[in-house]
Design an enzyme around this catalytic site. Sequence first.
Site, PDB file in Angstrom:
ATOM      1  CD  GLU A  92      10.476  -6.067  -6.325  1.00 34.48           C
ATOM      2  OE1 GLU A  92       9.468  -5.326  -6.384  1.00 34.48           O
ATOM      3  OE2 GLU A  92      10.935  -6.503  -5.257  1.00 34.48           O
ATOM      4  CB  CYS A 128      11.705  -7.659  -0.175  1.00 33.23           C
ATOM      5  SG  CYS A 128      12.187  -7.995   1.517  1.00 33.23           S
ATOM      6  CG  PHE A 164       2.347 -12.227  -2.523  1.00 28.63           C
ATOM      7  CD1 PHE A 164       3.072 -13.414  -2.606  1.00 28.63           C
ATOM      8  CD2 PHE A 164       2.714 -11.185  -3.369  1.00 28.63           C
ATOM      9  CE1 PHE A 164       4.125 -13.556  -3.515  1.00 28.63           C
ATOM     10  CE2 PHE A 164       3.755 -11.314  -4.264  1.00 28.63           C
ATOM     11  CZ  PHE A 164       4.462 -12.504  -4.336  1.00 28.63           C
ATOM     12  CE  LYS A 211      -5.091  -4.769   2.601  1.00 29.96           C
ATOM     13  NZ  LYS A 211      -4.854  -5.894   1.648  1.00 29.96           N
ATOM     14  CB  SER A 253       5.038  -3.200  -5.359  1.00 30.27           C
ATOM     15  OG  SER A 253       3.734  -2.693  -5.289  1.00 30.27           O
ATOM     16  CD  GLU A 294      -5.122  -7.996  -2.387  1.00 34.03           C
ATOM     17  OE1 GLU A 294      -4.441  -7.829  -1.355  1.00 34.03           O
ATOM     18  OE2 GLU A 294      -5.054  -7.245  -3.365  1.00 34.03           O
TER      19      GLU A 294
HETATM   20  P1  NAD Z   1       1.618  -4.977  -3.410  1.00 32.58           P
HETATM   21  O1  NAD Z   1       2.219  -3.633  -3.356  1.00 32.58           O
HETATM   22  O2  NAD Z   1       0.864  -5.387  -4.603  1.00 32.58           O
HETATM   23  O3  NAD Z   1       0.591  -5.175  -2.167  1.00 32.58           O
HETATM   24  C1  NAD Z   1       0.959  -4.859  -0.847  1.00 32.58           C
HETATM   25  C2  NAD Z   1      -0.286  -4.480  -0.050  1.00 32.58           C
HETATM   26  O4  NAD Z   1      -0.852  -3.285  -0.595  1.00 32.58           O
HETATM   27  C3  NAD Z   1      -1.388  -5.529  -0.089  1.00 32.58           C
HETATM   28  O5  NAD Z   1      -1.969  -5.623   1.190  1.00 32.58           O
HETATM   29  C4  NAD Z   1      -2.384  -4.970  -1.118  1.00 32.58           C
HETATM   30  O6  NAD Z   1      -3.722  -5.340  -0.848  1.00 32.58           O
HETATM   31  C5  NAD Z   1      -2.216  -3.477  -0.960  1.00 32.58           C
HETATM   32  N1  NAD Z   1      -2.431  -2.740  -2.213  1.00 32.58           N
HETATM   33  C6  NAD Z   1      -2.263  -3.196  -3.481  1.00 32.58           C
HETATM   34  N2  NAD Z   1      -2.517  -2.212  -4.371  1.00 32.58           N
HETATM   35  C7  NAD Z   1      -2.825  -1.111  -3.649  1.00 32.58           C
HETATM   36  C8  NAD Z   1      -3.176   0.230  -3.992  1.00 32.58           C
HETATM   37  N3  NAD Z   1      -3.235   0.634  -5.264  1.00 32.58           N
HETATM   38  N4  NAD Z   1      -3.425   1.100  -2.997  1.00 32.58           N
HETATM   39  C9  NAD Z   1      -3.352   0.719  -1.709  1.00 32.58           C
HETATM   40  N5  NAD Z   1      -3.031  -0.548  -1.324  1.00 32.58           N
HETATM   41  C10 NAD Z   1      -2.777  -1.450  -2.274  1.00 32.58           C
HETATM   42  O7  NAD Z   1       2.810  -6.007  -3.073  1.00 32.58           O
HETATM   43  P2  NAD Z   1       2.818  -7.591  -3.174  1.00 32.58           P
HETATM   44  O8  NAD Z   1       2.827  -7.990  -4.609  1.00 32.58           O
HETATM   45  O9  NAD Z   1       1.792  -8.181  -2.276  1.00 32.58           O
HETATM   46  O10 NAD Z   1       4.238  -7.905  -2.528  1.00 32.58           O
HETATM   47  C11 NAD Z   1       5.440  -7.925  -3.238  1.00 32.58           C
HETATM   48  C12 NAD Z   1       6.186  -6.628  -3.098  1.00 32.58           C
HETATM   49  O11 NAD Z   1       6.495  -6.369  -1.732  1.00 32.58           O
HETATM   50  C13 NAD Z   1       7.539  -6.648  -3.811  1.00 32.58           C
HETATM   51  O12 NAD Z   1       7.725  -5.425  -4.458  1.00 32.58           O
HETATM   52  C14 NAD Z   1       8.540  -6.821  -2.668  1.00 32.58           C
HETATM   53  O13 NAD Z   1       9.836  -6.341  -2.945  1.00 32.58           O
HETATM   54  C15 NAD Z   1       7.871  -6.027  -1.599  1.00 32.58           C
HETATM   55  N6  NAD Z   1       8.362  -6.397  -0.285  1.00 32.58           N
HETATM   56  C16 NAD Z   1       9.215  -5.528   0.333  1.00 32.58           C
HETATM   57  C17 NAD Z   1       9.735  -5.865   1.569  1.00 32.58           C
HETATM   58  C18 NAD Z   1      10.672  -4.943   2.279  1.00 32.58           C
HETATM   59  O14 NAD Z   1      10.912  -5.126   3.461  1.00 32.58           O
HETATM   60  N7  NAD Z   1      11.246  -3.941   1.630  1.00 32.58           N
HETATM   61  C19 NAD Z   1       9.390  -7.078   2.170  1.00 32.58           C
HETATM   62  C20 NAD Z   1       8.519  -7.929   1.490  1.00 32.58           C
HETATM   63  C21 NAD Z   1       8.006  -7.566   0.254  1.00 32.58           C
END
Ligand code: NAD
Length: 497
Positions: A381, A281, A149, A173, A226, A176
């Site tokens: 985090e 991040c 997000f 994808k 994450s 959401e």
């Molecule tokens: P998230 O892991 O909750 O969601 C990321 C994506 O995975 C979304 O599209 C979501 O729909 C999907 N998803 C969620 N749960 C899932 C599951 N159980 N199985 C499969 N897919 C699933 O992350 P978020 O809260 O949207 O974003 C924040 C996180 O992203 C933080 O941990 C941040 O550090 C990380 N991030 C990392 C970088 C990087 O380059 N390392 C960059 C931006 C964000």
Amino acid sequence: MTNQLKIYADGFRQSETRDFIPVLNPANQEVLAEVPCATPAEIDAAVAAAGTAFEAWRDVPTIERCRLMMLFQAKLKEHQEELAGIIARESGKTFVDAMGDVWRGIEVAEQACNMPSLMMGETSENVARGIDTYSIIQPVGVCVGITPFNFPAMIPLWMFPLAIASGNTFILKPSEQDPMTPTRMVELFYECGFPENVLQLIHGGRDQVEALITHRDTRAVSFVGSVGVGQHVYRLGTQHLKRVQCMTGAKNHLVIMPDANKSQAINALVGASLGAAGQRCMAVSAAVFVGAAGQWLPDLRDAMAAAKPGVFDDESAAYGPLISVAARERILGYIEAGKKEGATCLLDGSECSVPGMPDGNWVGPTLFSDVTSDMSIYREEIFGPVLAASQVDSLDAAIEFVNASPFGNGVSLFTSSGGSARKFQNQIQVGQVGINVPIPVPLPFFSFTGWKDSFIGDHHAYGKQAVRFYTETKTVTARWFDTDVTPGESNMTIALK
Ligand code: NAD
């Protein structure tokens, strides 16, 4: 009527699903749209259409693909303010921050226009007598991108322009939680004249991700999100023999030496810990004060206290609300835990409110000192406007402290000593290092090189490594005859010559 977002599965369409998730404005909980959770049949249609489109798209000359990408880059620039407005409403970012989100993505689209050079292979003449070997770089097929997000424009743009310019087709994808921005970007993409089905858009959550990464006909998966979800996506994707790269969570340190420029260091800490409400991040969430630099903590507290959250069009706002009610609750939990675990709470943002916006997901700037590495506010985090400060005696101790962290996305050192900086960049076990730069995100001609638990895979996001990720290398060994076989010469002796 609520704005029901479209998917793109063999064309733009309204999903047949009955399963929708509301998209909420985090400043006031207003429902901005409903995002459909695409059905299995729609996912199959998207993958099949992307597969068919690939057969023709892979043969379009790279330079022609890039000419379309140049139009897309220009289109994004033309619509930068419109996209930033959507980001601000659905993610809560300030308008200035949202403009940056789009801009950093535009830079990757720009880099994708360089694909003819990036896809050049290598040649070696006379590897054996009369034999030349050369490599050809070819696209892998249908690629999938799963995005978080916190950068609804930039992170999708880390992926699909490079994948598509290198000849692949792509299924996005997006998160959401703020899917309106990527949906608009897909519309803009098709306004540039790209052939249909080169880019697909599937909305939803876990089920849709799992269907895409286990689908027989998808080849490569780029994930950003994450740590826990990234590990799951990596395991599941590789079990299904996909090529997978996962850019995951982080805990980034900023180390402050006593010889640093004090006002620059404090200013950097405030911006890097509170910007985007700490939901980056590469946000700095751990400050490490070396020796006498620890005396600057009261000044840091005052500077952080002056930063106020607010709504996106309030120009005095330093940052916006957290993405969701759940995210705010999680962060308040960490602030309570920090107090219980014995850290000193110098600034407490748990009781934050913004005039006229009683329902927003607000958390004020929060600063802890005396933080030790066993505390949850240090280990985990938090992804909010919370800075955990620790104090150590020497640069060596700071390096040891940072290297003990399981994360390795970004780190910075503030110092005026070239010797300290040289030692730090050499010894620190983190993939992106800033010297007097608080958020060292590389521009897209480099790659985004997180290490340790912040990355799983082999090739990183954007830059040359992403081109390797989205392509295969084919190596050709060729010989052209200008004589007949000499009597007595066998195939074996020819090969060994
Ligand atoms: P998230 O892991 O909750 O969601 C990321 C994506 O995975 C979304 O599209 C979501 O729909 C999907 N998803 C969620 N749960 C899932 C599951 N159980 N199985 C499969 N897919 C699933 O992350 P978020 O809260 O949207 O974003 C924040 C996180 O992203 C933080 O941990 C941040 O550090 C990380 N991030 C990392 C970088 C990087 O380059 N390392 C960059 C931006 C964000």
